[in-house]
Write a protein that holds these residues in place. Structure first.
Motif, mmCIF file in Angstrom:
data_model
loop_
_atom_site.group_PDB
_atom_site.id
_atom_site.type_symbol
_atom_site.label_atom_id
_atom_site.label_comp_id
_atom_site.label_asym_id
_atom_site.label_seq_id
_atom_site.Cartn_x
_atom_site.Cartn_y
_atom_site.Cartn_z
ATOM 1 N N LYS A 134 105.355 -7.688 48.396
ATOM 2 C CA LYS A 134 104.931 -6.441 49.197
ATOM 3 C C LYS A 134 105.915 -5.205 48.534
ATOM 4 C CE LYS A 134 103.542 -8.117 53.658
ATOM 5 N NZ LYS A 134 102.199 -7.784 53.668
ATOM 6 N N ASP A 135 107.198 -5.300 48.546
ATOM 7 C CA ASP A 135 107.932 -4.100 48.065
ATOM 8 C C ASP A 135 107.446 -3.897 46.204
ATOM 9 O OD1 ASP A 135 109.227 -3.987 50.352
ATOM 10 O OD2 ASP A 135 110.961 -4.837 49.724
ATOM 11 N N GLU A 136 107.419 -5.148 45.641
ATOM 12 C CA GLU A 136 107.312 -4.726 44.323
ATOM 13 C C GLU A 136 105.719 -4.496 44.061
ATOM 14 O OE1 GLU A 136 108.699 -7.692 45.731
ATOM 15 O OE2 GLU A 136 110.649 -7.691 44.660
ATOM 16 N N PHE A 137 104.826 -4.580 44.798
ATOM 17 C CA PHE A 137 103.350 -4.243 44.864
ATOM 18 C C PHE A 137 103.318 -2.457 44.802
ATOM 19 C CE2 PHE A 137 99.205 -3.895 46.563
ATOM 20 C CZ PHE A 137 98.443 -3.717 45.162
ATOM 21 N N VAL A 138 104.228 -2.230 45.853
ATOM 22 C CA VAL A 138 104.172 -0.789 46.131
ATOM 23 C C VAL A 138 104.890 -0.128 45.186
ATOM 24 C CG1 VAL A 138 105.280 0.928 47.741
ATOM 25 C CG2 VAL A 138 104.184 -1.035 48.652
ATOM 26 N N ARG A 139 105.879 -0.549 44.371
ATOM 27 C CA ARG A 139 106.808 -0.029 43.229
ATOM 28 C C ARG A 139 105.567 -0.037 42.207
ATOM 29 N NH1 ARG A 139 110.838 -4.034 42.484
ATOM 30 N NH2 ARG A 139 110.878 -3.153 40.413
#
Length: 190
Positions: free
Chosen positions: A39-44
């Motif tokens: 999730k965090d990487e996708f947002v980044r």
């Protein structure tokens, strides 16, 4: 119904990736996966940031892909992707496959126009270990993991082998597919 796994962190499910002897194959059919460790990487990625450290994929590479390759085992997958690519598939290619392929995973792609599906291939995901252990993967409509099922029906296992062979025959190597895109997996011109 065989043994089910309600979590991707299930110890018995993860043992399948360590215990296979020769091959681990994955058919991927979804255009989006809603996986908590991404999730965090996708947002980044969507924000245009650099990849940096990606713990989920780093763990997959160091604990699964690289040890399998070093032991002479084959990990391979075919992903049916619709074009234009979804944001998630762009992310998966740029931030995952770009790193798992050099580590030893054979990733192959079947690219189809949006709304078209390759004849004879299913619209569901599965893992096939050593051509004899089938795990079907079940997801919600939004790509969230629901459960996985270890299938013990010989006819379904034989069919999964046939589908694997069909998908591999229709696919192209990841690098060939990727050559048509820039680093953010937008189509290149000319």
């Amino acid at each position: 119904m065989g043994r089910t796994f309600d979590s991707l962190d299930d110890e018995e499910f993860n043992r399948l990736f360590a215990d296979f002897r020769y091959t681990a194959y994955r058919l991927e059919a979804l255009q989006v996966y809603d996986v908590s460790y991404e999730k965090d990487e996708f947002v980044r990625f969507l924000g245009g940031e650099d990849r940096g450290v990606f713990p989920g994929i780093a763990g997959w590479i160091e604990q699964t892909v690289r040890p399998a390759a070093q032991a002479g085992k084959r990990m391979h997958r075919v992903h049916v992707v619709e074009e234009p690519l979804s944001d998630y598939v762009r992310f998966e290619c740029a931030w995952s496959y770009e790193h798992t392929v050099p580590a030893g995973e054979d990733v192959r792609i079947i690219a189809v126009p949006q709304g078209v599906w390759p004849e004879g291939l299913p619209r569901f995901d599965y893992w096939l270990f050593d051509s004899c252990r089938l795990v079907t993967m079940h997801y919600e409509d939004d790509g969230a993991f629901s459960y996985a099922e270890l299938v013990d029906d010989p006819e379904r296992i034989v069919e999964a082998n046939r589908l694997r062979d069909l998908a591999v025959a229709r696919s192209v190597p990841y690098r060939e597919f990727a050559s048509r895109y820039d680093a953010g997996f937008r189509p290149t011109t000319g």
